[in-house]
Motif scaffolding. Structure first.
Motif, PDB file in Angstrom:
ATOM      1  N   ALA A   1       0.811  -1.221   0.000  1.00 45.17           N
ATOM      2  CA  ALA A   1       0.000   0.000   0.000  1.00 45.17           C
ATOM      3  C   ALA A   1       0.845   1.271   0.000  1.00 45.17           C
ATOM      4  N   ILE A   2       2.028   1.236   0.625  1.00 47.49           N
ATOM      5  CA  ILE A   2       2.837   2.457   0.753  1.00 47.49           C
ATOM      6  C   ILE A   2       3.162   3.075  -0.610  1.00 47.49           C
ATOM      7  N   PRO A   3       3.766   2.341  -1.566  1.00 50.40           N
ATOM      8  CA  PRO A   3       4.045   2.989  -2.864  1.00 50.40           C
ATOM      9  C   PRO A   3       2.783   3.369  -3.626  1.00 50.40           C
ATOM     10  N   ILE A   4       1.725   2.539  -3.507  1.00 50.28           N
ATOM     11  CA  ILE A   4       0.481   2.860  -4.213  1.00 50.28           C
ATOM     12  C   ILE A   4      -0.104   4.164  -3.685  1.00 50.28           C
ATOM     13  N   LEU A   5      -0.150   4.323  -2.358  1.00 55.12           N
ATOM     14  CA  LEU A   5      -0.675   5.545  -1.759  1.00 55.12           C
ATOM     15  C   LEU A   5       0.179   6.753  -2.137  1.00 55.12           C
ATOM     16  N   TYR A   6       1.503   6.574  -2.113  1.00 53.10           N
ATOM     17  CA  TYR A   6       2.379   7.695  -2.438  1.00 53.10           C
ATOM     18  C   TYR A   6       2.143   8.189  -3.868  1.00 53.10           C
TER      19      TYR A   6
ATOM     20  N   THR B   1      -0.479   7.704  -5.721  1.00 51.15           N
ATOM     21  CA  THR B   1      -1.827   8.245  -5.844  1.00 51.15           C
ATOM     22  C   THR B   1      -1.908   9.660  -5.280  1.00 51.15           C
ATOM     23  N   LEU B   2      -1.308   9.884  -4.120  1.00 60.16           N
ATOM     24  CA  LEU B   2      -1.405  11.189  -3.479  1.00 60.16           C
ATOM     25  C   LEU B   2      -0.474  12.223  -4.114  1.00 60.16           C
ATOM     26  N   ALA B   3       0.656  11.744  -4.665  1.00 59.84           N
ATOM     27  CA  ALA B   3       1.636  12.686  -5.236  1.00 59.84           C
ATOM     28  C   ALA B   3       1.270  13.122  -6.648  1.00 59.84           C
ATOM     29  N   SER B   4       0.421  12.357  -7.334  1.00 52.51           N
ATOM     30  CA  SER B   4       0.091  12.692  -8.726  1.00 52.51           C
ATOM     31  C   SER B   4      -1.099  13.627  -8.799  1.00 52.51           C
TER      32      SER B   4
END
Length: 199
Positions: A189-194, A196-199
């Motif tokens: 989840a950590i890279p997926i969330l990052y 998603t939130l950074a884009s």
């Protein structure tokens, strides 16, 4: 298995599972030992190149000053004296030019000498490779091209094996169906969330 054959006993199935788990543990251990050195190199290099905006991960800068008795107008003699004092050869020069009357710049691949003949002074600015780190970065960024690509691909495959085999080091009920499964989900989840939130 025919209708008349007895079903495998639970202890026999358990023994087969234990043999498989022992094999996984042995391979996981040996591959882990094999990759220790490479993992350290890649990890240190990764930390270094992640912060290129703060520092040069390949070279460190230096500056020093020396005093020499130099002729004011003889460029060739000035060049010879400076090169001799530094133990450099004219063959090492990339270029040389007069920056101003009485001032001469001698440019090498990783060093520049600013010669002030009027004041008998030479200011030397340059870069020197960071010990081991430059070589590690060269490998990490795959500057070795095709030959190293195959090696790096093998390293990546073995890391995948370590990650996947690590999931089965413990019985599933104690690992993937317990705290281990939660941690796996968090790690995914950590890279997926990052992203998603950074884009």
């Amino acid at each position: 298995m025919s209708d008349g054959d007895p079903a495998p006993s639970a202890p026999r199935r358990k023994r087969k599972k234990n043999v498989a788990r022992r094999l996984i543990r042995a391979l996981h251990r040996d591959v882990g030992y094999l990759l220790v050195g490479l993992t350290i190199v890649y990890a240190l290099s990764g930390l270094a190149v992640n912060h290129v905006e703060d520092w040069d991960p390949n070279f460190q800068n230096y500056e020093e000053q020396i005093s020499l008795e130099l002729p004011d107008s003889d460029v060739a003699e000035t060049t010879r004296l400076v090169l001799e004092a530094r133990g450099r050869s004219a063959d090492d020069l990339v270029e040389s030019y007069e920056a101003a009357p009485g001032e001469l710049d001698l440019v090498f691949e990783h060093e520049t000498m600013h010669v002030d003949a009027a004041n008998d002074r030479v200011v030397i600015e340059g870069q020197q490779p960071r010990f081991l780190l430059r070589a590690a970065n060269w490998l990490h960024l795959n500057r070795g091209k095709k030959a190293w690509t195959y090696f790096a691909d093998g390293f990546a495959v073995l890391l995948l094996f370590l990650a996947i085999s690590g999931l089965f080091m413990l019985p599933i009920r104690k690992g993937l169906l317990g705290r281990g499964g939660v941690l796996v989900i968090v790690g995914i989840a950590i890279p997926i969330l990052y992203v998603t939130l950074a884009s």
